[in-house]
Design a protein around this motif. Structure first.
Motif, PDB file in Angstrom:
ATOM      1  N   ARG A 169      14.442  54.802 -12.586  1.00  0.00           N
ATOM      2  CA  ARG A 169      13.463  53.776 -12.211  1.00  0.00           C
ATOM      3  C   ARG A 169      13.082  53.917 -10.734  1.00  0.00           C
ATOM      4  O   ARG A 169      11.924  53.755 -10.364  1.00  0.00           O
ATOM      5  CB  ARG A 169      14.036  52.379 -12.448  1.00  0.00           C
ATOM      6  CG  ARG A 169      14.286  52.043 -13.898  1.00  0.00           C
ATOM      7  CD  ARG A 169      13.643  50.712 -14.261  1.00  0.00           C
ATOM      8  NE  ARG A 169      14.097  50.211 -15.539  1.00  0.00           N
ATOM      9  CZ  ARG A 169      13.399  50.347 -16.679  1.00  0.00           C
ATOM     10  NH1 ARG A 169      12.229  50.968 -16.692  1.00  0.00           N
ATOM     11  NH2 ARG A 169      13.865  49.852 -17.799  1.00  0.00           N
ATOM     12  N   ALA A 204      25.766  46.018 -11.811  1.00  0.00           N
ATOM     13  CA  ALA A 204      24.936  45.316 -12.801  1.00  0.00           C
ATOM     14  C   ALA A 204      23.719  44.682 -12.131  1.00  0.00           C
ATOM     15  O   ALA A 204      22.607  44.729 -12.665  1.00  0.00           O
ATOM     16  CB  ALA A 204      25.768  44.245 -13.511  1.00  0.00           C
ATOM     17  N   ARG A 213      21.167  47.339 -11.407  1.00  0.00           N
ATOM     18  CA  ARG A 213      20.438  47.774 -12.591  1.00  0.00           C
ATOM     19  C   ARG A 213      19.450  46.706 -13.033  1.00  0.00           C
ATOM     20  O   ARG A 213      18.333  47.013 -13.462  1.00  0.00           O
ATOM     21  CB  ARG A 213      21.423  48.084 -13.724  1.00  0.00           C
ATOM     22  CG  ARG A 213      20.677  48.511 -14.959  1.00  0.00           C
ATOM     23  CD  ARG A 213      21.402  49.502 -15.798  1.00  0.00           C
ATOM     24  NE  ARG A 213      20.545  49.966 -16.849  1.00  0.00           N
ATOM     25  CZ  ARG A 213      20.987  50.403 -18.016  1.00  0.00           C
ATOM     26  NH1 ARG A 213      22.285  50.467 -18.246  1.00  0.00           N
ATOM     27  NH2 ARG A 213      20.145  50.809 -18.928  1.00  0.00           N
ATOM     28  N   PHE A 214      19.853  45.451 -12.928  1.00  0.00           N
ATOM     29  CA  PHE A 214      18.955  44.355 -13.287  1.00  0.00           C
ATOM     30  C   PHE A 214      17.710  44.396 -12.399  1.00  0.00           C
ATOM     31  O   PHE A 214      16.576  44.282 -12.875  1.00  0.00           O
ATOM     32  CB  PHE A 214      19.683  43.013 -13.131  1.00  0.00           C
ATOM     33  CG  PHE A 214      18.935  41.866 -13.737  1.00  0.00           C
ATOM     34  CD1 PHE A 214      19.066  41.580 -15.084  1.00  0.00           C
ATOM     35  CD2 PHE A 214      18.089  41.079 -12.966  1.00  0.00           C
ATOM     36  CE1 PHE A 214      18.362  40.528 -15.661  1.00  0.00           C
ATOM     37  CE2 PHE A 214      17.383  40.026 -13.529  1.00  0.00           C
ATOM     38  CZ  PHE A 214      17.522  39.748 -14.874  1.00  0.00           C
ATOM     39  N   ASP A 241      15.469  47.180 -13.478  1.00  0.00           N
ATOM     40  CA  ASP A 241      14.747  46.908 -14.724  1.00  0.00           C
ATOM     41  C   ASP A 241      13.630  45.889 -14.530  1.00  0.00           C
ATOM     42  O   ASP A 241      12.607  45.927 -15.219  1.00  0.00           O
ATOM     43  CB  ASP A 241      15.716  46.368 -15.796  1.00  0.00           C
ATOM     44  CG  ASP A 241      16.660  47.448 -16.314  1.00  0.00           C
ATOM     45  OD1 ASP A 241      16.381  48.640 -16.082  1.00  0.00           O
ATOM     46  OD2 ASP A 241      17.677  47.085 -16.937  1.00  0.00           O
ATOM     47  N   GLN A 242      13.850  44.934 -13.647  1.00  0.00           N
ATOM     48  CA  GLN A 242      12.889  43.832 -13.498  1.00  0.00           C
ATOM     49  C   GLN A 242      11.828  44.122 -12.450  1.00  0.00           C
ATOM     50  O   GLN A 242      10.672  43.756 -12.626  1.00  0.00           O
ATOM     51  CB  GLN A 242      13.634  42.542 -13.091  1.00  0.00           C
ATOM     52  CG  GLN A 242      14.658  42.063 -14.096  1.00  0.00           C
ATOM     53  CD  GLN A 242      14.061  41.213 -15.212  1.00  0.00           C
ATOM     54  OE1 GLN A 242      13.057  40.549 -15.022  1.00  0.00           O
ATOM     55  NE2 GLN A 242      14.679  41.240 -16.379  1.00  0.00           N
ATOM     56  N   PRO A 272       9.624  48.567 -12.154  1.00  0.00           N
ATOM     57  CA  PRO A 272       8.419  48.936 -12.924  1.00  0.00           C
ATOM     58  C   PRO A 272       7.138  48.364 -12.314  1.00  0.00           C
ATOM     59  O   PRO A 272       6.059  48.927 -12.488  1.00  0.00           O
ATOM     60  CB  PRO A 272       8.693  48.329 -14.312  1.00  0.00           C
ATOM     61  CG  PRO A 272      10.183  48.266 -14.416  1.00  0.00           C
ATOM     62  CD  PRO A 272      10.656  47.940 -13.024  1.00  0.00           C
ATOM     63  N   GLN A 273       7.269  47.256 -11.594  1.00  0.00           N
ATOM     64  CA  GLN A 273       6.075  46.640 -11.016  1.00  0.00           C
ATOM     65  C   GLN A 273       5.423  47.531  -9.960  1.00  0.00           C
ATOM     66  O   GLN A 273       4.217  47.411  -9.703  1.00  0.00           O
ATOM     67  CB  GLN A 273       6.421  45.272 -10.438  1.00  0.00           C
ATOM     68  CG  GLN A 273       6.913  44.336 -11.541  1.00  0.00           C
ATOM     69  CD  GLN A 273       7.152  42.930 -11.060  1.00  0.00           C
ATOM     70  OE1 GLN A 273       6.620  42.514 -10.041  1.00  0.00           O
ATOM     71  NE2 GLN A 273       7.959  42.190 -11.800  1.00  0.00           N
ATOM     72  N   ALA A 285       4.182  47.090 -16.922  1.00  0.00           N
ATOM     73  CA  ALA A 285       5.443  46.949 -16.185  1.00  0.00           C
ATOM     74  C   ALA A 285       6.386  45.999 -16.914  1.00  0.00           C
ATOM     75  O   ALA A 285       7.570  46.286 -17.099  1.00  0.00           O
ATOM     76  CB  ALA A 285       5.160  46.449 -14.768  1.00  0.00           C
ATOM     77  N   GLN A 344       8.192  47.465 -19.829  1.00  0.00           N
ATOM     78  CA  GLN A 344       9.419  48.195 -19.473  1.00  0.00           C
ATOM     79  C   GLN A 344      10.583  47.210 -19.315  1.00  0.00           C
ATOM     80  O   GLN A 344      11.704  47.487 -19.747  1.00  0.00           O
ATOM     81  CB  GLN A 344       9.220  48.962 -18.162  1.00  0.00           C
ATOM     82  CG  GLN A 344       8.242  50.133 -18.261  1.00  0.00           C
ATOM     83  CD  GLN A 344       8.332  51.020 -17.023  1.00  0.00           C
ATOM     84  OE1 GLN A 344       9.421  51.418 -16.618  1.00  0.00           O
ATOM     85  NE2 GLN A 344       7.197  51.314 -16.414  1.00  0.00           N
ATOM     86  N   THR A 345      10.297  46.081 -18.692  1.00  0.00           N
ATOM     87  CA  THR A 345      11.346  45.073 -18.488  1.00  0.00           C
ATOM     88  C   THR A 345      11.819  44.495 -19.820  1.00  0.00           C
ATOM     89  O   THR A 345      13.014  44.315 -20.043  1.00  0.00           O
ATOM     90  CB  THR A 345      10.820  43.955 -17.567  1.00  0.00           C
ATOM     91  OG1 THR A 345      10.460  44.534 -16.309  1.00  0.00           O
ATOM     92  CG2 THR A 345      11.870  42.877 -17.346  1.00  0.00           C
ATOM     93  N   ALA A 347      14.045  46.869 -21.526  1.00  0.00           N
ATOM     94  CA  ALA A 347      15.352  47.000 -20.858  1.00  0.00           C
ATOM     95  C   ALA A 347      16.285  45.882 -21.308  1.00  0.00           C
ATOM     96  O   ALA A 347      17.496  45.965 -21.108  1.00  0.00           O
ATOM     97  CB  ALA A 347      15.178  46.940 -19.342  1.00  0.00           C
ATOM     98  N   ALA A 405      21.614  45.537 -18.502  1.00  0.00           N
ATOM     99  CA  ALA A 405      22.305  45.542 -17.210  1.00  0.00           C
ATOM    100  C   ALA A 405      23.507  44.610 -17.205  1.00  0.00           C
ATOM    101  O   ALA A 405      24.498  44.864 -16.522  1.00  0.00           O
ATOM    102  CB  ALA A 405      21.335  45.132 -16.100  1.00  0.00           C
TER     103      ALA A 405
END
Lengths: 598, 598
Positions: A490, A562, A565-566, A569-570, A573-574, B577, B580-581, B584, B588
């Motif tokens: 990511r 964690a 990674r969160f 993921d959140q 991508p933006q 975006a 993707q979230t 996921a 996490a």
């Protein structure tokens, strides 16, 4: 009502693992900044801010400041808390020893400032403004003025203010009209009205040192004709004691959305014959001096977003652990606390991960300033300074916008109770709202990032950042651990987007300036997301290393991975989405004039 | 201080071009809803809301409500404004003619409600709650109760309330404890405390009709044991006049972040022997009846986000056209108004485009409710109802989150002045903050969208929506006009993301429920972005058609196309975006328990 407990463990983690406290402590002058010293100072600051400042936060919000016949009256407890703050030596922690400070690195200072702002944002603004004024005096005051003012401001015996804005001159300082007339004795008489002056008056100290931007009679128009003056509330006697009242008065205070206990003053200079002032540095270089301070001030305001976000997070987490409502969706258990619900966990994790990411960027930047200040290799010092200056609009814009988002989640987690003022969650949101405006709006940060920080060296500093982010992404990919590899992927994708739009911007700033300006805030958003991912990536790598070594609290390190990674993921991508927006620039509207909104 | 001028032109455009007013006016019972009628009603409502309700908005904010010995006292001017509102027939615009309403379609009603909420959100909540209570009585009251209460509530002579929440039972209504004891005369005695009751008491009418959820003695536990009761503030005499005071009292009101003039009451039922109540419909079906109203209420709250956003936009635009600051970046012209600056234009366009997109979704949904109500083909009616119900969490979640974002931009455009309460920009932001909480939080909307609306027919309704969006994207692509094709491409890419995640969710709701719940709000965000793009795509197609036909004001249509493209460039990439979230999910954090936040 909420307690505040400083997140000392995360602060230390960032200082040790990301900023490199050990290395900074090895720089000349910072030898005292040992890990033991860090423990002692952070613990004591945590105690002081939690016990003394935090309980006053809501009192300040409900009472606010009042303007009496003798000036501004601060809320109950303010004077005592300020005295305790100064007595504890907190005011001058990172100021030079020769003027009564403790000479510790900003890497320490930033953590203490975060604690103070978390505990009580309104309170913390006074010392913050004083710190800005101190920085200005260190930069450009004569030895004589330094001797009179600096030590008293560093110990906190007197506070300082910054007087920039006038009714017609907000973001555009070229429009300043305040003026200064030279006197035979070498001093000046200052005339003009200033607005939005934080702690422009108060009852906590027996003098206040105003730094005022004004024009000399022969000054050129625009920003190149602005000089900086020191205008004390009380003239100073030969023995250093406050003497005659100067013609600098608070004539009204604002009724604001938030930070009620921080007096926001309209200041009248010279309404009764002229305020005595002293020129700081050279004539017509005032704005330049202000900009030196501005970097520090913007770092401080970015930190405020994090600080208020952290306070809001602690309160929301406390509520989520207490309030029982609904059934556990997985286990079916009846009447569980809110923290069991996935959407509540999502919101808490979003708060936590975004705060931690912004904290890491901010402390890292403070560390760069320490390295730039105390480093020994001139090339490296210059590089560190440029890097810090590049990151500052990212810290300011990113930290403050994050603060508003996160405190809003803090309300949301409380449900209906969040909307009730007595709960206290709403205050954090209201308080945070000023941070994207003062010391330069988010739009101004974005322009600063593109037109000054990205372009001034043809992207050389940006390339250093890109290379560093890439190195982190590569280390994650090479780790052989799936959870780190997922983060690395990511981060790499987001970095790619940032690189592409940076190149696109470089090619377009000249011939499509309106489009670039339209794209500036989305560009800033990308930089914030990627730098957050970069810092959290470093954090996750460090956490894995500690786990592998079997050191420390495994739960903390596991949670850090964690959280990273969160965040990945959140938030990451933006960056790709905003890259599309940046490259769309103003195509939708560019051929339409001002009847666009008709 | 800001004026409010209802955006009648955009409202009419949406009604005509997107909702299909002409078609709705052809349905049985709606024959009066002609374009001429729409002109007359919208113009008169614009005048009334702009001249009568809007000037009270700030007065309401500063005065708030007070609780006196005889109950709640509304701010100055409230009583007179309410009387004028009822005298104008605005209260019963879309209510049935047989009970004193005007029987107009909700397609009209929604525009009037938007105007009232823009002009004065706090004021508009009274009639909104009454409307909800009217809908409940129409659904489940006996003819006898209808005869006593309905006409007075539809004319506005009496207001209504909804009493759901209790201190221990917020989002989780299974925890309700209020109880009702049957009496020999067929009535009940109701006991219990309710909190967060909007307009639970006030001084504008001589009676208030409370709808109260409570349990019968033999009721099953949980949500299946809740019944709905009508509890008037004053019992009603045989001649219809208010008689004896009932045991239903406001015991305190809340001090809130916003909507200060809307009294939020703690209601005590039965503290002095029992409040006389009447069962509505069948026992133990109370929640079901509430959910019927809930759809309408959620549509209304989604609309509030748009309404407050529009008010904030108008104020920000006014300021941007007045305030001079800075140099035009393209022409170099000195001291231009803010609207010349690209970042200000970005913010204004973001406000405008997001408001218009949400307005179109909301009105479109109201039109579907009209079609479902008055349509002639039973299959089509069912399809329209399902479509409306699918869209309602999107309207509610999307409109309210947008409202908070947009009113924050409204502050930002004002710079430092935005933080000063007298400016009025901050009130809109504070007022908007409740909308993502009441009538079901955003998290609850997201769950409703996935677990009820998406899943209940195995995605059949979603497929209808996808097909409609695709048709719009295809029409844009086939238009041969580059600006429409650019919009069509973005819409298509966003739709693709929405489809993919919908399929992913369908496959995972059973075996990964926690992950799906974590992904729910991001999923809702995608739905909002795509539906907004769909509606704006329809708008752009209609605008091009009008331009081609040479009809109407070309500037309005040109701006609509530009606004659509801007929305597409800014908002639609985010769908990818968030996809993707969504996918996921909670990877996490899923293996970490509640020590996640330690």
């Amino acid at each position: 009502m909420s307690d505040y407990k400083a997140p000392v463990r995360d602060m230390r983690f960032v200082m040790d693992e990301i900023v490199g406290l050990a290395e900074i402590a090895s720089l000349p002058g910072y030898e005292e900044a040992t890990p033991d010293m860090a423990d002692a100072i952070l613990e004591e600051a945590a105690r002081f801010t939690g016990e003394v400042l935090a309980p006053l936060n809501r009192i300040g919000d409900t009472q606010g400041c009042k303007l009496g016949p003798d000036g501004v009256i601060t809320p109950d407890g303010w004077k005592q808390a300020y005295k305790a703050f100064c007595d504890g030596g907190w005011n001058g922690l990172a100021s030079p020893v020769e003027f009564g400070g403790q000479g510790l690195p900003e890497t320490f200072g930033i953590a203490i400032k975060e604690m103070a702002a978390s505990a009580n944002l309104s309170f913390s603004l006074g010392p913050m403004l004083t710190g800005g004024a101190v920085a200005a005096l260190l930069t450009c005051a004569s030895d004589e003025l330094k001797a009179i003012y600096l030590e008293k401001m560093i110990t906190g015996e007197w506070t300082g203010t910054m007087n920039l804005t006038e009714p017609q001159a907000g973001s555009d300082l070229a429009l300043l009209r305040s003026r200064a007339e030279p006197q035979a004795d070498g001093s000046y008489r200052v005339f003009g009205q200033k607005i939005f002056i934080t702690y422009g008056d108060h009852d906590m100290t027996d003098n206040i040192v105003h730094l005022v931007l004004a024009r000399l009679p022969d000054a050129p128009a625009g920003v190149k004709g602005i000089s900086l003056f020191l205008v004390p509330k009380f003239l100073v006697n030969a023995d250093g004691s406050p003497g005659e009242r100067n013609d600098a008065h608070c004539v009204s205070i604002e009724h604001k959305l938030g930070i009620h206990a921080s007096p926001t003053c309209v200041m009248a200079f010279g309404d009764h014959g002229g305020a005595v002032g002293y020129l700081l540095g050279e004539a017509n270089r005032g704005l330049e001096y202000m900009f030196i301070m501005m970097n520090e001030a913007r770092l401080g305001v970015g930190l405020q977003g994090i600080a208020v976000g952290e306070r809001s997070y602690q309160q929301a987490l406390g509520y989520a652990r207490e309030r029982k409502q609904g059934r556990d969706a997985v286990t079916g258990e009846a009447l569980v606390t809110l923290e069991h619900h996935p959407d509540i966990r999502r919101m808490l994790m979003l708060m936590k991960s975004r705060i931690e990411a912004c904290r890491a960027i901010t402390y890292y930047t403070a560390g760069l300033l320490d390295r730039a200040h105390a480093g020994t290799d001139p090339e490296q010092k210059k590089r560190d300074l440029f890097l810090a200056e590049f990151l500052i609009p990212i810290v300011k814009g990113g930290g403050t916008e994050m603060g508003i988002d996160v405190t809003s989640l803090g309300i949301q987690i409380h449900g209906g109770m969040g909307f009730i003022e007595e709960t206290g969650a709403a205050q954090h949101w209201r308080d945070s709202r000023i941070t994207t405006i003062y010391e330069g709006t988010t739009g101004i940060q974005a322009n600063d990032l593109i037109f000054r920080k990205l372009m001034r060296d043809q992207g050389a500093t940006a390339k250093v950042v890109f290379a560093e982010v890439y190195a982190t992404a590569k280390a994650l990919a090479d780790s052989g651990k799936p959870e780190l590899q997922a983060i690395g992927q990511r981060l790499n994708a987001a970095l790619k987007a940032w690189r592409e739009v940076s190149e696109w911007l470089a090619a377009n700033t000249k011939n499509a300036v309106s489009g670039v300006l339209t794209a500036a805030v989305p560009y800033l958003n990308i930089a914030v997301a990627v730098c957050g991912g970069w810092m959290m990536g470093k954090a996750a790598l460090a956490a894995v290393a500690r786990l592998d070594q079997g050191e420390g609290d495994p739960r903390f390190y596991r949670n850090k991975i964690a959280t990273t990674r969160f965040y990945a993921d959140q938030m990451l991508p933006q960056a790709e989405a905003w890259a599309q927006t940046v490259m769309a620039r103003d195509l939708a509207i560019k051929d339409i004039g001002n009847d666009l909104f008709d």
